[in-house]
Design an enzyme around this catalytic site. Structure first.
Site, PDB file in Angstrom:
ATOM      1  N   CYS A 236      15.470  78.475  63.160  1.00  0.00           N
ATOM      2  CA  CYS A 236      15.806  77.084  62.826  1.00  0.00           C
ATOM      3  C   CYS A 236      15.481  76.094  63.933  1.00  0.00           C
ATOM      4  CB  CYS A 236      17.273  76.980  62.438  1.00  0.00           C
ATOM      5  SG  CYS A 236      17.674  78.041  61.057  1.00  0.00           S
TER       6      CYS A 236
ATOM      7  N   HIS B  73      19.520  69.799  63.208  1.00  0.00           N
ATOM      8  CA  HIS B  73      19.249  70.826  62.199  1.00  0.00           C
ATOM      9  C   HIS B  73      20.365  70.777  61.152  1.00  0.00           C
ATOM     10  CE1 HIS B  73      18.371  74.416  60.144  1.00  0.00           C
ATOM     11  NE2 HIS B  73      19.405  75.085  60.620  1.00  0.00           N
TER      12      HIS B  73
ATOM     13  N   ASN C 134      20.097  74.322  53.794  1.00  0.00           N
ATOM     14  CA  ASN C 134      19.487  74.632  55.092  1.00  0.00           C
ATOM     15  C   ASN C 134      18.092  75.218  54.870  1.00  0.00           C
ATOM     16  OD1 ASN C 134      18.732  75.828  57.501  1.00  0.00           O
ATOM     17  ND2 ASN C 134      20.732  76.756  57.913  1.00  0.00           N
TER      18      ASN C 134
HETATM   19  N1  COA Z   1      32.356  80.857  47.563  1.00  0.00           N
HETATM   20  C1  COA Z   1      33.687  81.100  47.545  1.00  0.00           C
HETATM   21  N2  COA Z   1      34.331  81.671  48.563  1.00  0.00           N
HETATM   22  C2  COA Z   1      33.622  82.017  49.645  1.00  0.00           C
HETATM   23  C3  COA Z   1      32.238  81.784  49.730  1.00  0.00           C
HETATM   24  C4  COA Z   1      31.612  81.201  48.622  1.00  0.00           C
HETATM   25  N3  COA Z   1      30.294  80.928  48.604  1.00  0.00           N
HETATM   26  N4  COA Z   1      31.815  82.233  50.919  1.00  0.00           N
HETATM   27  C5  COA Z   1      32.882  82.719  51.575  1.00  0.00           C
HETATM   28  N5  COA Z   1      33.980  82.590  50.803  1.00  0.00           N
HETATM   29  C6  COA Z   1      35.334  82.985  51.106  1.00  0.00           C
HETATM   30  C7  COA Z   1      35.412  84.082  52.122  1.00  0.00           C
HETATM   31  O1  COA Z   1      35.225  85.334  51.522  1.00  0.00           O
HETATM   32  C8  COA Z   1      36.816  83.888  52.644  1.00  0.00           C
HETATM   33  O2  COA Z   1      37.711  84.456  51.752  1.00  0.00           O
HETATM   34  P1  COA Z   1      39.010  85.263  52.285  1.00  0.00           P
HETATM   35  O3  COA Z   1      39.798  84.241  53.053  1.00  0.00           O
HETATM   36  O4  COA Z   1      39.651  85.717  51.043  1.00  0.00           O
HETATM   37  O5  COA Z   1      38.463  86.336  53.148  1.00  0.00           O
HETATM   38  C9  COA Z   1      37.000  82.364  52.611  1.00  0.00           C
HETATM   39  O6  COA Z   1      36.006  81.872  51.701  1.00  0.00           O
HETATM   40  C10 COA Z   1      36.818  81.682  53.944  1.00  0.00           C
HETATM   41  O7  COA Z   1      35.682  82.228  54.562  1.00  0.00           O
HETATM   42  P2  COA Z   1      35.166  81.712  55.956  1.00  0.00           P
HETATM   43  O8  COA Z   1      33.999  82.544  56.384  1.00  0.00           O
HETATM   44  O9  COA Z   1      36.322  81.572  56.901  1.00  0.00           O
HETATM   45  O10 COA Z   1      34.669  80.241  55.555  1.00  0.00           O
HETATM   46  P3  COA Z   1      34.163  79.114  56.496  1.00  0.00           P
HETATM   47  O11 COA Z   1      35.010  77.929  56.306  1.00  0.00           O
HETATM   48  O12 COA Z   1      33.917  79.593  57.898  1.00  0.00           O
HETATM   49  O13 COA Z   1      32.751  78.781  55.856  1.00  0.00           O
HETATM   50  C11 COA Z   1      30.387  79.176  56.218  1.00  0.00           C
HETATM   51  C12 COA Z   1      31.735  79.797  55.820  1.00  0.00           C
HETATM   52  C13 COA Z   1      29.326  80.266  56.187  1.00  0.00           C
HETATM   53  C14 COA Z   1      30.054  78.079  55.233  1.00  0.00           C
HETATM   54  C15 COA Z   1      30.521  78.564  57.630  1.00  0.00           C
HETATM   55  O14 COA Z   1      31.085  79.499  58.518  1.00  0.00           O
HETATM   56  C16 COA Z   1      29.201  78.127  58.190  1.00  0.00           C
HETATM   57  O15 COA Z   1      28.558  77.229  57.680  1.00  0.00           O
HETATM   58  N6  COA Z   1      28.783  78.728  59.308  1.00  0.00           N
HETATM   59  C17 COA Z   1      27.520  78.380  59.900  1.00  0.00           C
HETATM   60  C18 COA Z   1      26.442  79.071  59.150  1.00  0.00           C
HETATM   61  C19 COA Z   1      25.113  78.473  59.377  1.00  0.00           C
HETATM   62  O16 COA Z   1      24.954  77.301  59.258  1.00  0.00           O
HETATM   63  N7  COA Z   1      24.129  79.298  59.707  1.00  0.00           N
HETATM   64  C20 COA Z   1      22.802  78.903  59.907  1.00  0.00           C
HETATM   65  C21 COA Z   1      22.661  78.288  61.237  1.00  0.00           C
HETATM   66  S1  COA Z   1      21.015  77.994  61.574  1.00  0.00           S
END
Ligand code: COA
Length: 339
Positions: free
Chosen positions: A118, A265, A295
């Protein structure tokens, strides 16, 4: 001699996939995706290849077709270099850059690909800029050959080819598309600052699976699919953006508040919001394309630049900070004056 961006373009595939459509594949909802990521539809390449999208974006950036930002059409023969950032090439050999060169008739351009995930567009731009600078100093380029006065820089991705469509924590985040920019001669001292850094953590975001493709290499994993520790990447991203922007400002001897446009980004709206809050930058100065595209890895930054340029939001002399971050984990950032 310095350089400036003299053209921008973009291309998105035709198929728009809404959050509701993804509920057919995984246990998710429009409400969860919208509130946790800020993403609404993303585009998915079905008929388009990575190089198709790059070619279309480059044509716009060179003013060969309508739809991009370019003050006057750029002669294909005046392009000396193509640097193509992608982590999802259609083929490994020849490079995607060489394929675009052939399609656009860039007969004088040397061409190659880079992969820094990225942050790739920033690295591609930096390589182009340093080749232009060494050419201007006379270090590179004997006669016409290999002189680099104009460079086409591309970020193009088909991330949905490596998306794990059974993993709800990642498949809702990514999309496909391309952005391109042409670098030409600019004011001395432009760009004002560059910043390259890393927080080595390859396991946080990777696409395992190439092991095992040789009959001599053991079984390995059968398919290459993206896997990620979202929370880990989230924390890294917010800190990395703030550190990079503050570093750019310090290097250029300006205050963070002097930055007119922040082009980050586009990974998650909450990452953007947290970084902007921590930096104390006016939210209106932060470019956003995420909502409509998801993304798209190294295509995000040129896409956002294209949107700002076409909207007439970039005025001569404006200070623009670009920050890419992602798998590696690596960060690349650049502070430049718009013209
Ligand atoms: N739909 C519904 N529920 C979802 C889900 C989806 N698409 N994805 C995850 N969940 C659930 C999880 O299973 C978890 O459930 P649980 O509490 O029962 O275990 C809950 O939602 C919370 O998960 P969590 O991982 O804590 O969510 P978050 O608020 O951290 O959001 C991301 C997850 C991936 C959106 C976030 O961490 C993120 O954007 N991270 C950066 C990723 C990124 O941008 N990467 C590329 C960089 S170049």
């Amino acid at each position: 001699m310095g350089c400036a961006i003299i053209g921008c373009g973009k291309s998105l595939p035709a198929l728009a996939v809404a959050n509701d459509d993804l509920t057919q594949l995984v246990d998710t909802s429009d409400e969860w995706i919208t509130t946790r990521t800020g993403i609404k539809p993303r585009r998915i390449a079905v008929g388009e290849t990575n190089v198709d999208m790059a070619e279309a974006a480059a044509r716009q950036a060179m003013g060969l077709v309508e739809g991009g930002y370019c003050e006057a059409p750029i002669d294909p023969e005046s392009i000396d270099l193509v640097v193509y950032s992608t982590c999802t090439p259609d083929v490994l050999v020849p490079s995607c850059a060489a394929l675009v060169r052939r399609r656009l008739g860039l007969v004088n351009a040397v061409a190659f690909d880079v992969n820094a995930a990225c942050s790739g567009f920033i690295y591609a731009m930096s390589v182009a800029e340093s080749m232009m600078a060494s050419s201007a100093l006379g270090v590179a380029g004997a006669g016409r050959r290999n002189k680099v006065r104009r460079a086409l820089v591309i970020g193009s991705e088909r991330l949905t080819r490596i998306t794990n469509w059974k993993d709800r924590t990642t498949c809702v985040l990514f999309g496909d598309g391309a952005g391109a920019a042409v670098l030409g001669a600019g004011k001395k001292g432009n760009p004002l600052a560059l910043s390259f850094s890393t927080s080595p953590d390859v396991a946080a975001l990777d696409v395992p699976g190439l092991a095992g493709t040789s009959p001599f290499a053991g079984t390995g994993r059968p398919a290459s699919r993206l896997s990620m520790d979202g929370r880990r990447v989230f924390r890294f991203a917010v800190a990395a953006i703030c550190d990079a922007v503050e570093g750019l400002a310090a290097k250029a001897g300006i205050a963070v508040a002097d930055i007119d446009h922040l082009v980050l980004h586009q990974a998650n709206e909450r990452i953007l919001a947290a970084a902007v809050k921590r930096l104390g930058i006016d939210d209106a100065r932060v470019a956003r394309t995420l909502r409509d595209t998801g993304n798209i890895s190294s295509a995000c930054i040129p896409l956002a630049l294209d949107r700002l340029a076409r909207a007439g939001e970039l005025e001569d002399g404006d200070l623009v900070a670009l920050v890419g971050f992602g798998a590696g984990l690596d960060i690349g950032a650049c502070l430049l004056r718009w013209k």
